[in-house]
Design a protein around this motif. Structure first.
Motif, PDB file in Angstrom:
ATOM      1  N   VAL A 104       0.741  -2.113  -0.203  1.00 51.01           N
ATOM      2  CA  VAL A 104      -0.214  -0.192   0.133  1.00 51.01           C
ATOM      3  C   VAL A 104       0.882   1.264   0.375  1.00 51.01           C
ATOM      4  CG1 VAL A 104      -1.956  -1.028   0.726  1.00 51.01           C
ATOM      5  CG2 VAL A 104      -0.176   0.186   2.548  1.00 51.01           C
ATOM      6  N   PRO A 105       0.103   2.531  -0.279  1.00 48.78           N
ATOM      7  CA  PRO A 105       1.019   3.557  -0.596  1.00 48.78           C
ATOM      8  C   PRO A 105       1.066   4.091   0.897  1.00 48.78           C
ATOM      9  CG  PRO A 105      -1.539   4.133  -1.192  1.00 48.78           C
ATOM     10  CD  PRO A 105      -1.191   2.574  -0.635  1.00 48.78           C
ATOM     11  N   ALA A 106       2.628   5.198   1.026  1.00 50.49           N
ATOM     12  CA  ALA A 106       3.145   5.014   2.290  1.00 50.49           C
ATOM     13  C   ALA A 106       3.033   6.992   2.156  1.00 50.49           C
ATOM     14  CB  ALA A 106       4.620   5.240   2.529  1.00 50.49           C
ATOM     15  N   LEU A 107       2.436   8.535   3.626  1.00 53.31           N
ATOM     16  CA  LEU A 107       2.734   9.374   3.014  1.00 53.31           C
ATOM     17  C   LEU A 107       3.232  10.118   3.731  1.00 53.31           C
ATOM     18  CD1 LEU A 107       1.255  11.063   0.589  1.00 53.31           C
ATOM     19  CD2 LEU A 107      -0.440  11.910   2.157  1.00 53.31           C
ATOM     20  N   GLY A 108       3.619  10.822   4.151  1.00 54.87           N
ATOM     21  CA  GLY A 108       4.527  11.444   4.765  1.00 54.87           C
ATOM     22  C   GLY A 108       3.371  12.615   4.782  1.00 54.87           C
ATOM     23  N   GLU A 324       5.294   9.460  -2.456  1.00 58.24           N
ATOM     24  CA  GLU A 324       6.187  10.855  -3.037  1.00 58.24           C
ATOM     25  C   GLU A 324       7.891   9.242  -3.203  1.00 58.24           C
ATOM     26  OE1 GLU A 324       7.325  13.825  -1.013  1.00 58.24           O
ATOM     27  OE2 GLU A 324       4.999  14.642  -2.627  1.00 58.24           O
ATOM     28  N   GLY A 325       7.178   8.789  -2.447  1.00 58.74           N
ATOM     29  CA  GLY A 325       8.603   7.729  -2.253  1.00 58.74           C
ATOM     30  C   GLY A 325       9.399   8.104  -1.637  1.00 58.74           C
ATOM     31  N   GLY A 326      10.511   6.446  -0.650  1.00 55.00           N
ATOM     32  CA  GLY A 326      11.665   7.114   0.346  1.00 55.00           C
ATOM     33  C   GLY A 326      10.976   7.458   1.074  1.00 55.00           C
TER      34      GLY A 326
END
Ligand code: KG4
Ligand code: ZN
Length: 335
Positions: A104-108, A324-326
């Motif tokens: 799944v996506p991750a978000l800062g 955004e990755g990373g």
């Protein structure tokens, strides 16, 4: 959309699950206050190490509370800043690893955006637009909020944040960390008017704050009292009340100005200092006078928590923000 939120910017490990349809499903928090108290403030290295220890048990706890299996989420949101870099990296690395494993996506998320939106978790959330007073250990800001991500800074502190002023003043009075709740508790026994401290920057126009001079004024009074021996409990309480009243009145004057300047009627207060009862009362009366309303979160969501990060992350993702990755972490980050 169901989002796992992870907060590790300072000395609280907060994890929560928020569902856009059903609201907050579960949250768990571990506060490191006892760990840092002996040092009189947060020790960054100890904070990071403790976050590492708490992550997995707290994550399991929230899924169990919500009756879900770990991984039954659509995204993972984490605090990317501002905050202590080592502490932020723990949450960021953990969030990204979970997101990778679960596909799944991750978000800062911006920590102060989390605070700002925390009152939206309550039963009567504020509608946009509103003026927000953000008062935490690191920030004192007035912001015009027109929607998610639509923030216009109206004014901020030139030096200490309001929470920092509470903490530093408490420290010089020999009170334990964190100082805000300690001063508020002591002030309840204080005699009004026994000590009157300045209301910094209220005599000139504008929405800028400055709290470092107030701390010095308390120090001077404290030293004068200490010359005659150890100040007694009543003097301590009187000084605490004098200080708290000065901060609360200063914040209230600026909030009134911000509402007048923007023509808005809704005021949101958020961040650790928004848990302060005297501040809430004063802002209730001020906004009532202006035929407006004040909104705030329950005390547990005024200070750092995972629920606000899960909520803010969910709103951002619903608004179309992409992963955004990373691992994004920023010690300083304008909102
Ligand atoms: O939002 P927060 O938990 O962490 C930061 O993002 O900084 O805010 C912590 C700050 C501390 O400075 C603490 O002393 C203050 O909030 N605080 C209070 C109260 N509860 C916490 N200040 C005044 N009155 C309170 N009841
Ligand atoms: Zn905070």
């Amino acid at each position: 959309m169901r989002v796992l939120g992870i907060e590790t910017s300072c000395d609280e490990t907060g994890i929560a699950l928020y569902d856009s349809e059903r609201g907050l499903l579960a949250d768990a928090l571990f506060s490191q206050i006892d760990l840092h108290r002996v040092y009189g403030g947060v020790v960054p290295e100890l904070a990071s190490r403790d976050h590492v220890k708490r992550m997995v048990p707290l994550m399991r706890e929230v899924f169990a509370k919500a009756g879900l299996q770990p991984g039954e989420v659509d995204a993972v949101a984490y605090t990317a800043g501002p905050g202590l870099v080592g502490a932020l990296l723990v949450g960021g690395a953990f969030a990204r690893a979970l997101a990778f494993a679960w596909g799944v996506p991750a978000l800062g998320v911006h920590h102060m955006e989390g605070h700002l939106l925390a009152p939206c978790l309550e039963e009567h959330p504020p509608e946009f637009p509103f003026v927000a007073l953000l008062v935490s250990g690191g920030h004192t800001q007035l912001v015009r909020v027109d929607g998610i991500g639509q923030y216009q800074l109206l004014g901020e502190s030139l030096d200490d944040a309001a929470g920092e002023a509470f903490d530093k003043t408490a420290k010089l009075m020999g009170l334990p960390y964190p100082g805000g709740p300690e001063i508020a508790r002591l002030a309840e026994q204080g005699r009004p008017g026994a000590f009157v401290f300045p209301r910094p920057m209220t005599d000139r126009p504008g929405l800028t704050f400055s709290f470092s001079g107030l701390k010095t004024a308390v120090l001077t009074a404290w030293q004068a009292c200490s010359r005659e021996g150890e100040p007694d409990q009543q003097t301590l309480a009187d000084i605490a009340l004098g200080f708290e009243t000065a901060v609360v009145e200063t914040l209230t004057i600026k909030c009134r100005r911000a509402l007048k300047q923007t023509g808005l009627k809704r005021l949101v207060i958020a961040g650790g200092v928004s848990a302060n009862h005297r501040l809430r009362q004063q802002l209730e009366s001020m906004t009532a006078e202006l035929k407006g309303n004040v909104f705030y979160a329950r005390p547990a969501y005024c200070t750092d928590n995972g629920a606000m990060i899960a909520y803010a992350g969910c709103q951002r993702l619903l608004a179309g923000q992409q992963d955004e990755g990373g691992i994004e972490t920023r010690a300083r980050w304008p909102m």
